[in-house]
Every structure is written in C-alpha cells, then in structure tokens.
Design an enzyme around this catalytic site. Structure first.
Site: not given
Length: 324
Positions: A152, A180, A220
């Site tokens: 992330y 992400k 996402v």
C-alpha cells in the site's frame, strides 16, 4: 517466483486472474449505534457489495475501514464474519499494516488463520523509515505467512513513499504480488508496471481508468461502498474494448469521487454518511473522526444522484460515428 524484468528478457505474462480480484471495495467497518462492531451489518453490506454490486473482492480494515481505531480482536472478528458471508464468491484482503513490524506480523498471521485470501500492508507511518528499512519491514511481513501481499503506497498519509527502485526489488519476493497505488505518481507506476508483473490497483478512484490503461489490474475503491456498479462499469467498458464508453463512465464518477474523497472530510466519514443515507449498514465513526453533518450529507446525496444519472446516460450514449 516473481522477478523484476531485466533488459533483453521476455516479458512475463500476467496471471489469468488478478491475485486480489478486479473490482474491490475498500469496505467501511459497520458499527452499531453505541459504537461497537456490527458483524451482522458487515455481512449484509459485504453481501450487497458482492452479490448486488458486482464487486469480486473486498478489502477490510484499511483506512476506510477505520483500522487505526479498531482492535486486533475486532479486525479478526470482522474478517471471519465477512469470509463466512462471501468468502466463496469474492477475494477478501485484510489490512494488517501498522508502524510496528512485530505487530504487523502478528496481524498477518491472525488474518491467515481467520481465512483471508490476501494481505494489504501499508508502509510504516510516522517514524519515516529509510527505503532499506521499509523493504526489510515489508519482506518480513511477506515471509510470515503463505498469503499474497498487496503493498500500500500512500505517502500522503504515511509520510514515506515506496520508490520505484524499492518496488522493483520487492517484486522479486514470491509473495509480494501487487500494489494499491495512492502515490499520485503515474510515471513511477508506469516504470514498475513495465518492469515487473506486480498487479497494480488504483487506490484513488479518479485514477481507475488511467491506471487500467497502463496495464493495471483493477481498483480498490472507496466510492464503491455506495456505487459499486458505477465503479465496475468503468473497467467493464474498457475491458470490452470500448474505451470511449470507459471514459464516459469514469467522467460520470467525478462528482461522487470529488464529494467522497475530495478532502472536505475523510473517505470513511463520507462513505458512512452515504451508506446511512441509503439505509445500509454503517453506523457512527470513531473518534477522532466526526460524523458528517446534515449539509455535507445532503451534498453527498446530490453527488451520488448526479453520478448515477450520468452513468445511466453514459450507458445509453450512441458511440461516435453510429447513426442515432
């Protein structure tokens, strides 16, 4: 084993299915009116997002899921409830990132035991570790379980970006499978996409189509909590080869994206306000966050209506060059 590509080598093919799904909702964590975890509400919301909303994946206990203010036990209870509800119909990725390597490893192992299909691991925040330290942290977590890891990259919140060089090195780890991407650096993303087989997911809703066009795997999405089919429509159109329709659908999302994630309030607050407005499980936010007031909720509801109307118009638009 995933390895960075080197000049002169053949490009490795992407796997047939993205490792963390394609359309993932960054799901809020529902609470009851008194602020306790609402497992029944979580199961109802997860079922709606997957069965009615078309999401093939959910990400739990991320920023939108209020991970900073939910306990380890609550995270595990939430995960078990959602896996029980939809785990045979969607990929469930558990957020386990913290600023403490030992704590993150413990959460990762707990998530594996609870049935997660993958892990979301944010770069350590506040302490601002070096790139070498970040790499060591992320590899340590990836070594701790048998689950695929989604890195992330969100420097606006953590204070530490993953550099392109670090991402290229981490791509060699057999369980580091995706990113992400909330780095707002498409050049960096493109460089890593061109050189590795990491599956990239747009973590910022305004970049769903741009990142997919560069070879990203999906998204996402925060706004998918309230408008999952409108989010999926962007990727469906692009993957069907209708790039003009994909652009119309991405542009149709802009009013909602701006209202939900444009900065007036955190996405957790705005997503929960919209879900409450729609009569769906959400409940209050936990401090230090404050709930949206009536004026903000009204603007969010207006933005949702505008986006859904524009999405419907985009779906019925006549392609250029085709007689009406």
């Amino acid at each position: 084993m995933r390895r960075p590509h080197t000049p002169g080598t053949q490009t490795l093919p992407r796997p047939p299915a993205p490792p963390f799904g394609r359309v993932a909702a960054a799901m809020i964590t529902p609470f009851t009116a008194d602020g306790t975890l609402d497992t029944d509400g979580a199961q109802r919301l997860a079922t709606r997002l997957v069965d009615d909303g078309g999401c093939d994946a959910l990400v739990l206990s991320g920023t939108t899921g209020e991970s900073p203010t939910t306990s380890d036990a609550e995270k595990e209870t939430l995960l078990r409830a959602v896996v029980e509800a939809v785990g045979d119909r969607a990929r469930i990725t558990a957020g386990v990132g913290t600023s403490d390597t030992r704590h993150t490893v413990a959460l990762a192992r707990g998530a594996e035991r609870a049935g997660a299909h993958g892990l979301l691991v944010v770069t350590p925040y506040y302490s601002r570790p070096t790139q070498e330290a970040v790499s060591h942290h992320l590899r340590t977590v990836a070594d701790a379980t048998g689950l695929p890891v989604m890195l992330y990259d969100i420097p606006g919140r953590t204070g530490t970006a993953l550099s392109a060089r670090t991402l290229l090195r981490l791509a060699a780890h057999p369980r580091i499978a995706g990113v992400k991407d909330c780095g707002y650096d498409l050049l960096k993303s493109a460089k890593v996409l061109a050189a590795t087989d990491l599956a990239y997911y747009a973590g910022c809703d305004e970049q769903i189509l741009p990142l997919r066009a560069l070879g990203g795997a999906g998204c996402v999405s925060t706004v998918a909590n309230a408008a999952p089919r409108a989010v999926r429509a962007v990727l469906d159109a692009y993957d069907a080869g209708d790039t003009a329709a994909a652009a119309r659908r991405q542009l149709a999302l802009i009013p909602l994206i701006e209202a939900v994630t444009g900065g007036e309030a955190p996405g957790t607050v705005t997503a929960k306000a919209l879900l409450d407005h729609l009569g769906l499980p959400a409940g209050p936010v936990r401090g230090p966050l404050l709930a949206a007031d009536a004026e903000l909720t009204s603007r969010l509801a207006d933005a949702l209506r505008t986006t859904l109307d524009r999405t419907a118009d985009a779906d019925t638009a006549v392609p250029a060059g085709v007689p009406g």
